[in-house]
Write a protein that holds these residues in place. Structure first.
Motif, PDB file in Angstrom:
ATOM      1  N   VAL A 103     -36.159  -9.680 -42.588  1.00 40.45           N
ATOM      2  CA  VAL A 103     -34.956  -9.212 -43.110  1.00 40.45           C
ATOM      3  C   VAL A 103     -33.864  -8.948 -43.865  1.00 40.45           C
ATOM      4  CG1 VAL A 103     -33.793  -7.044 -41.205  1.00 40.45           C
ATOM      5  CG2 VAL A 103     -35.975  -8.536 -40.727  1.00 40.45           C
ATOM      6  N   ALA A 104     -33.631  -8.444 -44.583  1.00 34.41           N
ATOM      7  CA  ALA A 104     -32.546  -8.458 -45.739  1.00 34.41           C
ATOM      8  C   ALA A 104     -31.610  -7.508 -46.003  1.00 34.41           C
ATOM      9  CB  ALA A 104     -32.701  -8.884 -46.976  1.00 34.41           C
ATOM     10  N   ILE A 105     -30.413  -7.984 -44.980  1.00 35.08           N
ATOM     11  CA  ILE A 105     -28.638  -7.178 -45.073  1.00 35.08           C
ATOM     12  C   ILE A 105     -28.631  -7.364 -46.510  1.00 35.08           C
ATOM     13  CG2 ILE A 105     -27.248  -6.765 -43.493  1.00 35.08           C
ATOM     14  CD1 ILE A 105     -28.879  -7.745 -41.709  1.00 35.08           C
ATOM     15  N   ARG A 106     -28.217  -6.540 -46.986  1.00 35.93           N
ATOM     16  CA  ARG A 106     -26.975  -6.785 -48.713  1.00 35.93           C
ATOM     17  C   ARG A 106     -26.321  -6.093 -48.738  1.00 35.93           C
ATOM     18  NH1 ARG A 106     -31.923  -9.075 -51.165  1.00 35.93           N
ATOM     19  NH2 ARG A 106     -32.377 -10.586 -49.715  1.00 35.93           N
ATOM     20  N   ASP A 107     -25.116  -6.439 -47.835  1.00 36.11           N
ATOM     21  CA  ASP A 107     -23.829  -5.663 -49.140  1.00 36.11           C
ATOM     22  C   ASP A 107     -23.759  -4.349 -47.685  1.00 36.11           C
ATOM     23  OD1 ASP A 107     -21.376  -6.093 -49.824  1.00 36.11           O
ATOM     24  OD2 ASP A 107     -21.838  -4.914 -51.504  1.00 36.11           O
ATOM     25  N   VAL A 108     -24.313  -4.317 -46.435  1.00 38.70           N
ATOM     26  CA  VAL A 108     -24.452  -3.399 -46.031  1.00 38.70           C
ATOM     27  C   VAL A 108     -23.076  -2.893 -45.246  1.00 38.70           C
ATOM     28  CG1 VAL A 108     -24.898  -2.479 -43.976  1.00 38.70           C
ATOM     29  CG2 VAL A 108     -26.684  -3.117 -45.443  1.00 38.70           C
ATOM     30  N   ARG A 109     -21.912  -1.684 -45.633  1.00 41.60           N
ATOM     31  CA  ARG A 109     -20.996  -1.022 -45.081  1.00 41.60           C
ATOM     32  C   ARG A 109     -21.340  -0.008 -44.591  1.00 41.60           C
ATOM     33  NH1 ARG A 109     -17.316  -3.041 -48.481  1.00 41.60           N
ATOM     34  NH2 ARG A 109     -18.364  -4.449 -49.765  1.00 41.60           N
ATOM     35  N   LYS A 110     -20.412   0.444 -42.980  1.00 44.76           N
ATOM     36  CA  LYS A 110     -20.533   1.325 -42.505  1.00 44.76           C
ATOM     37  C   LYS A 110     -19.232   1.901 -41.623  1.00 44.76           C
ATOM     38  CE  LYS A 110     -22.084   4.307 -39.297  1.00 44.76           C
ATOM     39  NZ  LYS A 110     -23.081   5.382 -39.583  1.00 44.76           N
ATOM     40  N   ALA A 111     -19.781   3.209 -42.100  1.00 44.72           N
ATOM     41  CA  ALA A 111     -18.171   3.739 -42.120  1.00 44.72           C
ATOM     42  C   ALA A 111     -18.342   5.880 -40.914  1.00 44.72           C
ATOM     43  CB  ALA A 111     -17.439   4.495 -43.527  1.00 44.72           C
ATOM     44  N   PHE A 112     -17.569   5.574 -39.788  1.00 41.54           N
ATOM     45  CA  PHE A 112     -17.483   6.884 -38.868  1.00 41.54           C
ATOM     46  C   PHE A 112     -16.559   7.208 -40.050  1.00 41.54           C
ATOM     47  CE2 PHE A 112     -20.095   3.627 -35.701  1.00 41.54           C
ATOM     48  CZ  PHE A 112     -21.191   3.610 -36.032  1.00 41.54           C
TER      49      PHE A 112
END
Ligand code: ATP
Ligand code: MG
Lengths: 320, 355
Positions: free
Chosen positions: B4-13
């Motif tokens: 699993v590769a997570i690359r520069d993940v962002r999350k905004a609600f």
């Protein structure tokens, strides 16, 4: 009250002096339950059992309005058995109840599912859905009466303007038109109850169950079929029992819109009973018609009772 | 199984940003634990991997495939929820069979797989029961069973042990680890319990306020915390943190004021007079005649060791001894940290100084 409960065991176990039977009854735990139930019991007997019993008794007499009757056995029932109008009202009531209940359930469930989703203006839509339920029945019946008016009906008018029909529809004058019209009005009035109650039921289903099912690979239909529907069945049983009972005993809508006409096509058992008992004064016969509704209602209640029985998955304690 | 590769993940609600660019590479078959304080975004990240939340920016790959737009059912991941989310109206067997049934597997295959999973998890006697009729630990195992029958690419666990009592938690910890050694499925495990993280992980990802503070093997994090946050978060009892400055001279010394002086193994760059923060693990204190004086406040024997809270200058420090010293509150003791095991951090940035 707490001290009654606390004292109870010592009174019975180690009372040195002789207690009177009354004192024992006052403090005994098993009787305590009875005392607490008494007010509710009196209330139920006074306002439910007494009128019901009186109605059944009247159905075995030839009472007229203003004149106490004599016991005549099942004469009233024999008369009804041969009365084709009575059988017509039975047919009308069954048709009215079954068609309206099924459609109310379908629309109510659909609306509940819709309102359970994330929607814009959800609060407003919810309030709007409740409107038919809040408006007094008589008012909405009068509104429908206008909608279905032979001359001024806005429905006929709109359809005419759209050139879909050439003459006004006789909504309440033709027997079958009248039946469908009152059923329509009943559905309109009954949907909010079903929808809001089912919505309350839907909201008790934990969202993480849906998420688990999503990850398990379910389609929306499968989530409804395997998660929502089985978890909702207890509530569906309650709602639909009440819905059927209310519909079966409906009176106001019919009485305001058609008074049972045309030619008794929309007479339900409740309206017919009222007409015989109060309008024509044959109390005994009217009471017999009302009493004849009881077996049908009992059937509906029995069906739901079996539907309502706590399912195995709802009880935690036993192993089997 | 898959990486699993997570690359520069962002999350905004809406306007509130909860994850500010997280990158993690998880190898095939690895057991990675996401750990961090409450509200740091662990669950959110896990739900993005599962596909239950949209990814605001960045990229998540499972195997070779970018899954940002792939619906959850096609990601081939299994998730164990914190509240287990067992279907209350299905028996244990039906719960485990549900995903296979949806997939249209044959009855024979379903029976076979459910039986196998039940055997692994010791659920055989309970297959016909409903979730309500199970204890917390058994429910937890059913939730895992539901995940393993699917034989997915990746297991996702969201604090699966937080509802269990302490003893069961320790037992299930071992069971999950054994299960992983047996199945070798890539696992991402969320917890806020650092002991759970230390004991179970191949690698730990320490998160804080939506960023990754450090990624590394458990002992690497313990021995070489990259910053003050990790230093304080990993380890129990927590590392002692003291403010002060470096003093040069014949031997490098940390001077914490109030007579607190810890000899250092070497002088980090920037040397003499530099303000620093010094971290000492409780078990790295030793009694020594040339140590800093401290007054015993509280003595907490745990059986295998004793924890001593002592006032050193104006600070409370905690020291852990394996020997059964007979201290009493009010006693004066002299504590000296092992110079090679003292951690130094930059006062302004909180970053580790030296290696
Ligand atoms: N649906 C949402 N809408 C808005 N904010 C959310 C939503 N879900 C989570 N958040 C916010 O995102 C942040 C991270 O939440 P998250 O649940 O990922 O934390 P966590 O690390 O799992 O914490 P915990 O250990 O308590 O479970 C929190 O500040 C939370 O308030
Ligand atoms: Mg969480």
């Amino acid at each position: 009250m707490a001290d009654i409960i606390l004292k109870a065991p010592c009174n019975t176990a180690s009372a040195p002096h002789r207690v009177t039977a009354w004192e024992r009854l006052k403090a005994d735990r098993n009787w305590l339950g009875f005392w607490f139930m008494l007010p509710a019991g009196v209330f139920l007997i006074l306002f439910l059992a007494y009128p019901l019993g009186l109605g059944i008794w009247l159905s075995f007499t030839d009472a007229r309005l203003g004149r106490p009757g004599d016991f005549v056995g099942i004469e009233n029932y024999q008369f009804l058995w041969d009365d084709s109008t009575f059988w017509l009202t039975v047919f009308n009531t069954l048709l009215y109840t079954s068609v309206a209940s099924v459609i109310k359930f379908a629309i109510g469930l659909y609306l509940a599912l819709l309102l359970n989703e994330r929607l814009p203006f959800k609060a407003i839509i919810r309030a709007v859905v409740l409107i038919p339920f809040i408006v007094p029945t008589v008012l909405s019946a009068i509104a429908f009466w206008w909608l279905f008016d032979p001359q001024f009906s806005i429905i006929s008018w709109s359809l005419r303007k759209l050139h879909l029909i050439s003459a006004n529809i006789d909504f309440l004058g033709d027997p079958w038109n009248a039946r469908w019209s009152v059923i329509f009005a009943n559905i309109w009035r009954g949907v909010p109850f079903v929808a809001i109650t089912l919505l309350a039921g839907l909201q008790t289903v934990s969202p993480s169950l849906y998420e688990a099912a999503i990850i398990d690979g379910s389609t929306p239909w499968q989530r409804f079929r395997y998660i929502t529907y089985p978890l909702l069945t207890p509530i569906i049983a309650v709602v639909m029992t009440f819905s059927v009972l209310f519909t079966f005993t409906d009176f106001q809508l019919i009485w305001v819109m058609t008074r049972g006409g045309p030619v008794n096509a929309t007479h339900l058992m409740a309206t017919f009973s009222y007409q015989r008992a109060i309008m024509s004064g044959y109390l005994g016969e009217g009471a017999a018609i009302s009493t004849a509704m009881i077996p049908f209602l009992l059937c509906a209640i029995l069906v739901s009772w079996f539907g309502l029985q706590r399912r195995k998955w709802q009880q935690g304690e036993s192993d089997d | 199984m898959a990486s699993v590769a997570i690359r520069d993940v962002r999350k905004a609600f809406g306007t509130s940003v909860v994850i500010h660019g997280v990158s993690i590479d998880i190898g095939d078959g690895e057991f990675v634990v996401l750990v961090g304080p409450s509200g740091c975004g662990k669950t959110t990240l896990l739900r993005m991997i599962a596909g239950l939340e949209n990814i605001t920016a960045g990229e998540i790959r499972i195997g070779e495939r970018v899954v940002n737009q792939v619906p959850p059912k096609e990601r081939d991941v299994a998730m164990v929820f914190q509240n287990y989310a067992l279907y209350p109206h299905m028996t244990v067997a039906q719960n485990m069979a549900f995903s296979l049934k949806l997939r249209g597997a044959s009855q024979a295959e379903i029976d076979e797989r459910v039986k196998q999973a039940a055997e692994i998890l010791g659920l055989g006697p309970y297959l016909a029961r409903y979730p309500r009729q199970l204890s917390g630990g058994q429910r937890q195992r059913v939730a895992m069973g539901r995940a393993i029958v699917r034989n997915p690419q990746v297991f996702l666990f969201d604090e699966p042990l937080s509802n269990l009592d302490a003893k069961l938690r320790v037992q299930m910890r071992t069971e999950i680890k054994e299960l992983h050694q047996r199945l070798k499925t890539t696992t991402i495990y969320v917890t806020h319990d650092q002991i759970e993280a230390m004991t179970m992980a191949d690698r730990i990802v320490v998160m804080h306020d939506g960023i990754v503070e450090q990624i590394g093997a458990p002992l690497e994090l313990y021995d070489h915390p990259a910053n003050l946050f990790v230093a304080g978060f990993i380890g129990s009892p927590a590392m002692n943190i003291l403010k002060g400055r470096l003093l040069g001279g014949e031997r490098a010394v940390f001077d914490g004021g109030d007579g607190i002086r810890f000899p250092l193994h070497h002088m980090p760059a920037g040397g003499d007079g530099r303000p620093v923060i010094c971290g000492v693990r409780p078990e790295h204190f030793a009694l020594s005649s040339d140590g800093t004086e401290a007054e015993v406040q509280v003595v907490e024997p745990t059986g295998s060791e004793i924890h001593v809270v002592a006032k050193m200058g104006s600070e409370d420090v905690i020291a852990v001894f394996r020997e059964r010293h007979q201290f009493r509150p009010g006693d004066k003791i002299r504590l000296r940290p092992d110079p090679r095991l003292v951690h130094l951090f930059d006062e302004a940035t909180g970053r580790r100084l030296g290696s």
